[in-house]
Design an enzyme around this catalytic site. Structure first.
Site, PDB file in Angstrom:
ATOM      1  N   GLY A  62      -3.751 -13.984   5.714  1.00  0.00           N
ATOM      2  CA  GLY A  62      -2.366 -14.177   6.130  1.00  0.00           C
ATOM      3  C   GLY A  62      -2.235 -14.225   7.633  1.00  0.00           C
ATOM      4  N   GLY A  63      -3.217 -14.867   8.284  1.00  0.00           N
ATOM      5  CA  GLY A  63      -3.368 -14.743   9.725  1.00  0.00           C
ATOM      6  C   GLY A  63      -2.386 -15.515  10.577  1.00  0.00           C
ATOM      7  N   GLN A  66       3.319 -13.077  11.985  1.00  0.00           N
ATOM      8  CA  GLN A  66       3.709 -12.513  13.275  1.00  0.00           C
ATOM      9  C   GLN A  66       2.560 -11.792  13.968  1.00  0.00           C
ATOM     10  OE1 GLN A  66       6.502  -9.259  13.089  1.00  0.00           O
ATOM     11  NE2 GLN A  66       7.187  -9.540  15.203  1.00  0.00           N
ATOM     12  N   LEU A  67       1.695 -11.132  13.209  1.00  0.00           N
ATOM     13  CA  LEU A  67       0.693 -10.256  13.807  1.00  0.00           C
ATOM     14  C   LEU A  67      -0.717 -10.828  13.813  1.00  0.00           C
ATOM     15  CD1 LEU A  67       1.870  -6.870  12.258  1.00  0.00           C
ATOM     16  CD2 LEU A  67       2.372  -7.779  14.526  1.00  0.00           C
ATOM     17  N   ASP A  88      -5.691 -18.408   6.385  1.00  0.00           N
ATOM     18  CA  ASP A  88      -4.357 -18.600   5.843  1.00  0.00           C
ATOM     19  C   ASP A  88      -4.437 -19.762   4.864  1.00  0.00           C
ATOM     20  OD1 ASP A  88      -1.418 -18.822   5.579  1.00  0.00           O
ATOM     21  OD2 ASP A  88      -1.380 -17.606   7.392  1.00  0.00           O
ATOM     22  N   ARG A  90      -1.984 -22.150   5.273  1.00  0.00           N
ATOM     23  CA  ARG A  90      -1.266 -23.178   6.026  1.00  0.00           C
ATOM     24  C   ARG A  90      -2.140 -23.740   7.134  1.00  0.00           C
ATOM     25  NH1 ARG A  90       3.057 -21.420   8.948  1.00  0.00           N
ATOM     26  NH2 ARG A  90       2.558 -19.204   8.801  1.00  0.00           N
ATOM     27  N   ILE A 107      -5.718 -15.546  -1.275  1.00  0.00           N
ATOM     28  CA  ILE A 107      -6.051 -14.210  -1.789  1.00  0.00           C
ATOM     29  C   ILE A 107      -5.900 -14.116  -3.303  1.00  0.00           C
ATOM     30  CG2 ILE A 107      -5.510 -13.023   0.362  1.00  0.00           C
ATOM     31  CD1 ILE A 107      -2.890 -12.099  -1.160  1.00  0.00           C
ATOM     32  N   TYR A 195       9.301  -5.598  -2.012  1.00  0.00           N
ATOM     33  CA  TYR A 195       8.375  -5.481  -0.887  1.00  0.00           C
ATOM     34  C   TYR A 195       8.011  -4.021  -0.644  1.00  0.00           C
ATOM     35  CZ  TYR A 195       6.591  -5.750   3.908  1.00  0.00           C
ATOM     36  OH  TYR A 195       5.825  -5.638   5.038  1.00  0.00           O
ATOM     37  N   LYS A 199       4.369  -2.060  -1.257  1.00  0.00           N
ATOM     38  CA  LYS A 199       3.677  -1.365  -0.181  1.00  0.00           C
ATOM     39  C   LYS A 199       3.344   0.080  -0.569  1.00  0.00           C
ATOM     40  CE  LYS A 199       2.989  -4.485   2.880  1.00  0.00           C
ATOM     41  NZ  LYS A 199       1.594  -4.901   3.168  1.00  0.00           N
TER      42      LYS A 199
END
Length: 373
Positions: A62-63, A66-67, A88, A90, A107, A195, A199
């Site tokens: 998921g690179g 934002q992070l 990713d 994309r 994933i 979400y 988590k």
């Protein structure tokens, strides 16, 4: 299987929309991983261990969120450009693609992800793939697949190949019955979003795999993260980014939270620093697998006062969004992060004045605004 194929195509179209701002894998027809309990004790895996003098081989899932890009930049400076693989589903921008290794990774495709780990001799895995709160509430089935099934695949592969695994958690992992001021590391957690529920599941599953299979699982609960390199996406804490863009562009800002809604926040550089520090901490220094981390806590009104020191003419109004206000009212007001500070020496660098000065210095030119947009 036509229903599954149609769902997969629909998911791919939805998630490859750049508006979501994070790399979310699509659902393949088969996405069930192999439990470590199904692996023979004498099985031979193409895994690698490393000594203190060796650099880890890193994969970030998921690179493109934002992070991920910022973390890859930090880790490449530390461990070398070719030792950090960003992934990713994309297509990356040119500057990201040419900054270091990039690979397609879904994933939910267990076999594909396992091949990546084996072929690239991965030893550290940062798992950032997730469907965030707003999108998750709009499509609970999809969030369940990405956030929970995807996590299971990552956990199984990490346990099989003796990886050090980092999975971020969030202030959203707490709910209205959690103590809010301050919120300790260990307390009741009853989140009201898929979400947040996913988590909490990730925290508990990671801890279980640590004690059951010896997985080196590490997790930080992030507060609201503020960055000049990403556009606000409609999240509950995104007002703290939007205000800087509006102050520069129009001189007018409308806030969707009440002026006294206090939430924990952090500048992105502190967030990335904490992530690297907890991954490098000696295993025997960690008294728990999931830590709160905090830097500052402020209200919209306090942020406005600090911003107006730089833009005195900023006009502010409040139009409360009932949904986001309800979420904010269920989240922590302050994080108690004394365990992180004691166990592995966590210490933040940015408080509110430094945060505001830094954001304006990065967003203060027309060329910078154009780049961010």
């Amino acid at each position: 299987m036509p229903t599954v194929r149609n769902m997969s195509r629909a998911v791919r179209q939805l998630l490859q929309n750049p508006g979501y701002g994070c790399g979310i894998p699509v659902i393949p027809a088969r996405c069930i991983g192999v439990s470590p309990r199904q692996v023979a004790s004498d099985a031979s895996f193409h895994s690698v261990s490393f000594s203190n003098s060796d650099h880890p081989r890193v994969l970030i899932t998921g690179g493109l969120g934002q992070l991920g890009v910022g973390l890859a930049k930090l880790l490449r400076k530390r461990f070398g450009k070719n030792n950090v693989i960003l992934s990713d589903i994309r297509k990356p921008a040119d500057n990201v693609f040419y900054s270091g290794p990039f690979i397609y990774a879904d994933i939910l495709d267990y076999k594909n992800l396992r091949e990546i780990v084996v072929n690239n001799r991965i030893t550290w895995l940062f798992h950032y793939s997730a469907l965030l709160s707003a999108v998750g509430e709009a499509n609970v089935a999809l969030a369940r697949a990405v956030n929970i099934t995807g996590l299971h695949n990552v956990l199984d592969i990490a346990a099989e190949h003796n990886l050090r695994l980092f999975v971020p958690s969030t202030i959203g992992a707490f709910g209205p019955t959690s103590p809010r001021n301050p919120t300790p590391d260990l307390c009741i957690q009853r989140p009201r979003t898929i979400y947040g529920v996913s988590k909490v599941h990730a925290e508990l599953m990671g801890e279980y795999y640590h004690y059951r299979y010896g997985l080196d699982f590490r997790c930080l609960r992030y507060p609201g993260i503020i960055s000049a390199d990403s556009q606000p996406g409609g999240g509950t804490t995104d007002y703290a980014v939007q205000i800087f863009h509006d102050a520069i562009k129009t001189g007018k800002f409308q806030c969707y939270l009440k002026p006294d809604s206090r939430l924990p926040m952090m500048y992105i550089d502190d967030c990335l620093k904490a992530t690297l520090e907890v991954m490098e901490a000696p295993a025997d220094a960690l008294s728990m697998r999931t830590y709160n981390i905090s830097a500052m806590s402020f209200t919209p009104e306090e942020l406005v006062q600090e911003v107006q020191k730089h833009v005195p003419e900023l006009q502010v109004t409040y139009k409360v969004d009932e949904i986001r206000q309800a979420i904010a009212d269920s989240w922590p007001m302050n994080f108690d992060d004394r365990n992180a500070r004691r166990d592995w020496g966590w210490k933040h660098d940015y408080d509110l004045p430094e945060l505001v000065t830094t954001m304006f210095s990065l967003l203060g030119s027309d060329s910078r605004i154009a780049q961010v947009n």
